[in-house]
Design a protein around this motif. Structure first.
Motif, PDB file in Angstrom:
ATOM      1  N   ASP A  35      42.230 -63.350 -16.960  1.00  0.00           N
ATOM      2  CA  ASP A  35      42.104 -64.207 -18.144  1.00  0.00           C
ATOM      3  C   ASP A  35      42.284 -65.654 -17.692  1.00  0.00           C
ATOM      4  O   ASP A  35      42.335 -65.932 -16.490  1.00  0.00           O
ATOM      5  CB  ASP A  35      43.093 -63.809 -19.242  1.00  0.00           C
ATOM      6  N   ALA A  36      42.397 -66.562 -18.624  1.00  0.00           N
ATOM      7  CA  ALA A  36      42.494 -67.983 -18.287  1.00  0.00           C
ATOM      8  C   ALA A  36      43.742 -68.308 -17.466  1.00  0.00           C
ATOM      9  O   ALA A  36      43.769 -69.298 -16.741  1.00  0.00           O
ATOM     10  CB  ALA A  36      42.479 -68.818 -19.560  1.00  0.00           C
ATOM     11  N   HIS A  37      44.779 -67.481 -17.563  1.00  0.00           N
ATOM     12  CA  HIS A  37      46.015 -67.721 -16.827  1.00  0.00           C
ATOM     13  C   HIS A  37      46.100 -66.939 -15.521  1.00  0.00           C
ATOM     14  O   HIS A  37      46.942 -67.228 -14.682  1.00  0.00           O
ATOM     15  CB  HIS A  37      47.223 -67.378 -17.705  1.00  0.00           C
ATOM     16  N   ARG A  38      45.251 -65.929 -15.380  1.00  0.00           N
ATOM     17  CA  ARG A  38      45.214 -65.106 -14.157  1.00  0.00           C
ATOM     18  C   ARG A  38      43.751 -64.954 -13.746  1.00  0.00           C
ATOM     19  O   ARG A  38      43.088 -64.006 -14.139  1.00  0.00           O
ATOM     20  CB  ARG A  38      45.801 -63.724 -14.430  1.00  0.00           C
ATOM     21  N   CYS A  39      43.282 -65.898 -12.968  1.00  0.00           N
ATOM     22  CA  CYS A  39      41.871 -65.864 -12.574  1.00  0.00           C
ATOM     23  C   CYS A  39      41.704 -66.176 -11.093  1.00  0.00           C
ATOM     24  O   CYS A  39      40.856 -66.968 -10.704  1.00  0.00           O
ATOM     25  CB  CYS A  39      41.066 -66.835 -13.432  1.00  0.00           C
ATOM     26  N   ASP A  40      42.510 -65.536 -10.266  1.00  0.00           N
ATOM     27  CA  ASP A  40      42.424 -65.712  -8.818  1.00  0.00           C
ATOM     28  C   ASP A  40      41.600 -64.562  -8.241  1.00  0.00           C
ATOM     29  O   ASP A  40      42.040 -63.419  -8.226  1.00  0.00           O
ATOM     30  CB  ASP A  40      43.826 -65.723  -8.215  1.00  0.00           C
ATOM     31  N   PHE A  41      40.389 -64.871  -7.795  1.00  0.00           N
ATOM     32  CA  PHE A  41      39.491 -63.852  -7.265  1.00  0.00           C
ATOM     33  C   PHE A  41      39.818 -63.462  -5.817  1.00  0.00           C
ATOM     34  O   PHE A  41      39.299 -62.470  -5.320  1.00  0.00           O
ATOM     35  CB  PHE A  41      38.042 -64.327  -7.316  1.00  0.00           C
ATOM     36  N   THR A  42      40.635 -64.248  -5.116  1.00  0.00           N
ATOM     37  CA  THR A  42      40.878 -64.006  -3.700  1.00  0.00           C
ATOM     38  C   THR A  42      41.358 -62.592  -3.395  1.00  0.00           C
ATOM     39  O   THR A  42      40.748 -61.898  -2.574  1.00  0.00           O
ATOM     40  CB  THR A  42      41.857 -65.055  -3.133  1.00  0.00           C
ATOM     41  N   PRO A  43      42.435 -62.108  -4.034  1.00  0.00           N
ATOM     42  CA  PRO A  43      42.863 -60.740  -3.713  1.00  0.00           C
ATOM     43  C   PRO A  43      41.830 -59.693  -4.130  1.00  0.00           C
ATOM     44  O   PRO A  43      41.663 -58.666  -3.462  1.00  0.00           O
ATOM     45  CB  PRO A  43      44.179 -60.559  -4.476  1.00  0.00           C
ATOM     46  N   LEU A  44      41.110 -59.959  -5.207  1.00  0.00           N
ATOM     47  CA  LEU A  44      40.085 -59.016  -5.666  1.00  0.00           C
ATOM     48  C   LEU A  44      38.927 -58.921  -4.689  1.00  0.00           C
ATOM     49  O   LEU A  44      38.342 -57.847  -4.512  1.00  0.00           O
ATOM     50  CB  LEU A  44      39.566 -59.417  -7.046  1.00  0.00           C
ATOM     51  N   LEU A  45      38.583 -60.029  -4.056  1.00  0.00           N
ATOM     52  CA  LEU A  45      37.502 -60.006  -3.059  1.00  0.00           C
ATOM     53  C   LEU A  45      37.881 -59.135  -1.868  1.00  0.00           C
ATOM     54  O   LEU A  45      37.039 -58.396  -1.346  1.00  0.00           O
ATOM     55  CB  LEU A  45      37.168 -61.417  -2.589  1.00  0.00           C
ATOM     56  N   HIS A  46      39.134 -59.205  -1.453  1.00  0.00           N
ATOM     57  CA  HIS A  46      39.587 -58.351  -0.347  1.00  0.00           C
ATOM     58  C   HIS A  46      39.474 -56.878  -0.736  1.00  0.00           C
ATOM     59  O   HIS A  46      38.992 -56.053   0.054  1.00  0.00           O
ATOM     60  CB  HIS A  46      41.032 -58.684   0.042  1.00  0.00           C
ATOM     61  N   ILE A  47      39.901 -56.549  -1.937  1.00  0.00           N
ATOM     62  CA  ILE A  47      39.822 -55.160  -2.406  1.00  0.00           C
ATOM     63  C   ILE A  47      38.368 -54.724  -2.509  1.00  0.00           C
ATOM     64  O   ILE A  47      38.000 -53.631  -2.066  1.00  0.00           O
ATOM     65  CB  ILE A  47      40.537 -55.005  -3.766  1.00  0.00           C
TER      66      ILE A  47
END
Length: 92
Positions: A35-47
């Motif tokens: 959401d607007a407060h949790r939008c860090d794609f970095t860890p998701l890209l690793h997964i």
């Protein structure tokens, strides 16, 4: 929750045997909390890179279609060739 556990594969984790979530379910869960407060794609890209062959990207796209953050992430993994464009766009 029962569906999630039913889809889980039973695996040995250390000394215990436990149900382990599928790559697809993991990606769906991770994308739906963005959401607007949790939008860090970095860890998701690793997964996404680690699990790319184990993820049903069409199902992820379908089940996260209401989230603009998830749609943005899916466009990114498509642009980075982590997921095939046909798979990501098939259900949009």
């Amino acid at each position: 929750m029962a569906d999630l556990i039913a889809r889980a594969e039973t695996m040995r984790v250390g000394l215990a045997v436990a149900p382990v979530s599928t790559g697809t379910d993991l990606m769906i869960d991770k994308l739906l909390v963005l959401d607007a407060h949790r939008c860090d794609f970095t860890p998701l890209l690793h997964i996404a890179r680690d699990l790319r062959e184990q993820v049903d990207w069409a199902r992820v796209a379908d089940e996260t279609a209401d989230s603009p953050y998830a749609r943005s992430f899916l466009r990114l993994v498509e642009a980075l060739s982590v997921a095939e464009p046909e798979a990501v766009r098939s259900n949009r």
